[in-house]
Design a protein around this motif. Structure first.
Motif, PDB file in Angstrom:
ATOM      1  N   GLN A   1       0.862  -1.177   0.000  1.00  0.00           N
ATOM      2  CA  GLN A   1       0.000   0.000   0.000  1.00  0.00           C
ATOM      3  C   GLN A   1       0.896   1.225   0.000  1.00  0.00           C
ATOM      4  OE1 GLN A   1      -3.298  -0.371  -0.143  1.00  0.00           O
ATOM      5  NE2 GLN A   1      -3.011  -2.580  -0.124  1.00  0.00           N
TER       6      GLN A   1
ATOM      7  N   ASN B   1       1.596   4.983  -0.546  1.00  0.00           N
ATOM      8  CA  ASN B   1       0.956   6.255  -0.867  1.00  0.00           C
ATOM      9  C   ASN B   1       1.890   7.072  -1.759  1.00  0.00           C
ATOM     10  OD1 ASN B   1       2.716   6.503   1.212  1.00  0.00           O
ATOM     11  ND2 ASN B   1       1.238   7.294   2.685  1.00  0.00           N
ATOM     12  N   ASN B   2       1.330   7.869  -2.598  1.00  0.00           N
ATOM     13  CA  ASN B   2       2.127   8.688  -3.507  1.00  0.00           C
ATOM     14  C   ASN B   2       2.983   7.872  -4.459  1.00  0.00           C
ATOM     15  OD1 ASN B   2       1.483  11.329  -2.815  1.00  0.00           O
ATOM     16  ND2 ASN B   2       2.571  11.025  -0.887  1.00  0.00           N
TER      17      ASN B   2
END
Lengths: 217, 475
Positions: B87, B89-90
């Motif tokens: 997972q 982010n960004n």
């Protein structure tokens, strides 16, 4: 013209001392803006840089823009966002810092005297100012806890190095593309530091580097 | 237009930041392949740098460029699978920064102008910082802050050193462009005192970036907190780039007749790094940190080999290639383990041999390789460095060198054995995937293959690179 350069250098020296003694972060940022502009203007008054070409003038303007406006502007925003006003409990107190600053000036004068470099235009004060600014920047980084003050220390150090560069190098080496690259790096560095600073602030609710002691062996 | 080698990743990096993530992964892969192709064309002499005042294709730079490009390809394959499963982010920031990172490192490899080299090395710090704090955890923030600040200050000192070198030109009345290629031709005329001062500041500056002790403090934090593909790149490619800066100034010192002095400094830094790494590895509780300390050790070995001179320089260059291959493979394996167990703590990882047989294989083989066991390349390079040190009569140094190697082997062996065979109650979070295992094997196999068969062109390039400082294989 030479006297004018000395006056500017004296202002830079004073700004160094002031930054060591000030505990208000906003004032510190303003001092840095002033120092940045002064440092950018210095080449104007140096004997070996008398014949200014268009490139040099352009570069100087860009430099004033970056060092005097953009970087302090970003720092100002950072100070506002993290809503801290002053440096509390520095590792080394303000009076002691100020005293250290004076000692640094003495030491720089001593070093400059010993170096015996035939300075172009005999700019002894330039070298003294440059070494003082550089070492005071390093000192500021080590003696303060707030991350923002450390960034300011880094900037001051960079100013000192730039001054040494202008004091020592002949203009024939100056390549504007290259100098512009250095400036760009500095700008991006402050931007990256600002972003991390902001994240530190939201993660720890403070920008005290005392919190950053988790990772060690 | 060999400059394409950094222009292309910059452009694709910008593109990747604006397009959907699935497409971005493709862009990452395509750029990696394209980069390797341009690099190979440069190697075959089809294209050469256009802006000759700033860039050139020096042999040592080309070597670093090839290594960087090669491991980047495999790391990007790994990263694609890694991004799908974690997972992150960004993700588009990650892809963009990976590409910018590649671009800045390629720029370092090609740089000929002293200040362009500085700009490029500082740029590597800035574009790799977002890679480290991608997780936004407190520890990652701390690692990034230390990384950016310590490296920026260090590299600022290198700029000061660069100014000192210009001063040494001015004082001697030498008027040539500020490039390594033109300076090395007139090195003997440069003012020795200021050249020496420049060397000291530059080795402290770029040495910080290279991870030489005692300026290494940022390295274990940054390498352990970054996502594994980024750690592999930091360790396998970035450290070489910083080494390139040190090496180029060393060649100047050698040309100016002060090679003895700079060699001594390099040997000292090399040995300190190895001993420090050995001490910290012994009781290490985090396996990614262990790998990071091992990188410090290996950078120490390279600095030591270059300092010894003669045959050892050849060993050091060979070591650079093999260390990059094996260490990036190890970091990728470590990434698999981290995903599988969800912890970096050695004591909570165990029984890998049964739970993750494929990752176990690559980690164990990589461990054997990095410890200097045949059939991997580090065996040969370390042997050459030791022989070179004996030839030049540096008995005390070589004793410390071998002692540190033993120390590090002991520390690492304990950790790897514990991870591989000890019992654990940890559950398997993510199964290992072929796409994440193959790159580490491929990198290891390359190291193995280069041992048996070193392409003639590679061999010649290494010889060209080291001939400047009197390094040779025979004599």
């Amino acid at each position: 013209m030479i006297q004018l350069a000395d006056a500017f250098l004296a202002v830079i020296l004073l700004s160094v001392l002031l930054s060591l003694a000030s505990n208000r972060l906003k004032a510190l940022v303003k001092i840095m803006a002033l120092q940045g502009i002064m440092v950018s203007l210095i080449p104007l008054f140096l004997a070996q840089h008398q014949t200014l070409e268009g490139g040099a003038l352009l570069l100087m303007q860009v430099m004033i823009l970056i060092k005097g406006l953009l970087i302090p502007g970003m720092l100002f925003m950072a100070v506002k966002r993290v809503s801290i006003r002053r440096e509390i409990e520095p590792i080394i107190g303000y009076h002691a810092s100020l005293f250290t600053g004076l000692m640094l000036i003495l030491a720089s004068a001593f070093i400059t005297d010993r170096l015996q470099v035939a300075m172009p235009g005999n700019q002894v004060l330039l070298m003294i100012t440059a070494i003082t600014t550089l070492s005071a920047g390093l000192f500021l980084m080590m003696s303060r806890r707030k991350a923002i003050t450390q960034v300011i220390g880094y900037l001051m150090m960079e100013n000192g190095i730039y001054l040494i560069g202008t004091a020592l190098a002949k203009q024939t080496h100056t390549m504007y593309v290259v100098e512009f690259g250095v400036l760009l790096d500095l700008l991006v560095a402050v931007m990256v530091m600002g972003i991390i600073l902001n994240n530190i602030n939201s993660a720890f609710d403070d920008v005290d580097t005392g919190f950053l002691e988790e990772l060690k062996d | 237009m060999l400059e394409l080698v950094f222009i292309v990743p910059i452009l694709t990096g910008i593109i990747a930041a604006f397009i959907p993530v699935q497409l971005g992964r493709g862009v990452l892969l395509v750029s990696a392949v394209l980069h390797l192709q341009i690099t190979l064309m440069g190697w075959l002499g089809k294209i050469s740098p256009a802006a000759t005042g700033y860039f050139n294709s020096a042999p040592e730079g080309m070597l670093v460029l090839l290594v960087t490009s090669f491991i980047f390809l495999f790391i990007s394959i790994y990263a694609v699978s890694y991004m799908k499963e974690t997972q992150m982010n960004n993700e588009s920031v990650f892809i963009g920064c990976m590409l910018f990172f590649l671009a800045s490192m390629s720029m370092v490899a090609l740089a000929d102008h002293l200040i362009v080299l500085w700009i490029a090395i500082e740029a590597t710090t800035l574009v790799s910082a977002p890679l480290i704090f991608l997780n936004r955890s407190k520890a990652a923030l701390e690692a990034t802050w230390k990384y950016v600040l310590i490296c920026s200050v260090g590299i600022a000192l290198a700029l000061l050193g660069t100014f000192f070198i210009t001063l040494s030109m001015d004082l001697a009345g030498v008027d040539v462009p500020l490039t390594f290629s033109s300076l090395s031709a007139v090195a003997a005329q440069l003012n020795p005192i200021w050249l020496k001062a420049g060397f000291i500041f530059i080795i402290i500056g770029y040495g910080t970036k290279m991870g030489l002790a005692p300026m290494h403090t940022w390295l274990p934090d940054a390498h352990s907190q970054a996502p594994s593909p980024a750690s592999a790149l930091l360790s396998g490619a970035l450290l070489n780039c910083a080494f390139l800066g040190v090496y180029k100034v060393h060649t100047l010192m050698y040309g100016a007749g002060m090679g003895d002095y700079s060699s001594q400094v390099l040997i000292a830094f090399g040995l300190i790094s190895m001993v420090v790494a050995g001490v910290f590895i012994l009781n290490q509780s985090d396996y990614k940190r262990m790998l990071a300390y091992s990188s410090i050790e290996n950078m120490g070995i390279i600095a030591f080999g270059i300092g010894i001179g003669g045959l050892a320089t050849y060993g050091a260059m060979l070591h650079l290639v093999h260390h990059s291959l094996i260490k990036s493979s190890l970091f990728l394996s470590a990434g698999n383990i981290l995903m599988g167990y969800g912890t970096k703590q050695v004591k909570r990882v165990g029984n890998m041999a049964q739970l993750f047989p494929k990752s176990f294989g690559s980690l164990f083989a990589g461990f054997a390789g990095i410890s200097g066991f045949p059939p991997f390349g580090i065996f040969i390079s370390e042997l050459l460095i030791i022989i070179g040190a004996f030839q030049s009569g540096q008995y005390l140094s070589v004793t410390i060198f071998i002692f540190s190697l033993v120390l590090i082997f002991a520390g690492a062996a304990r950790i790897v054995m514990r991870m591989s065979f000890a019992d654990t109650d940890q559950e398997v979070l993510v199964e290992e995937k072929m796409l994440r295992v193959l790159p580490s094997y491929a990198l290891l196999l390359t190291s193995l293959a280069l041992c048996v068969w070193l392409p003639d062109q590679l061999y010649q390039t290494i010889l060209n690179a080291i001939s400047v400082i009197g390094g040779a294989v025979h004599g």
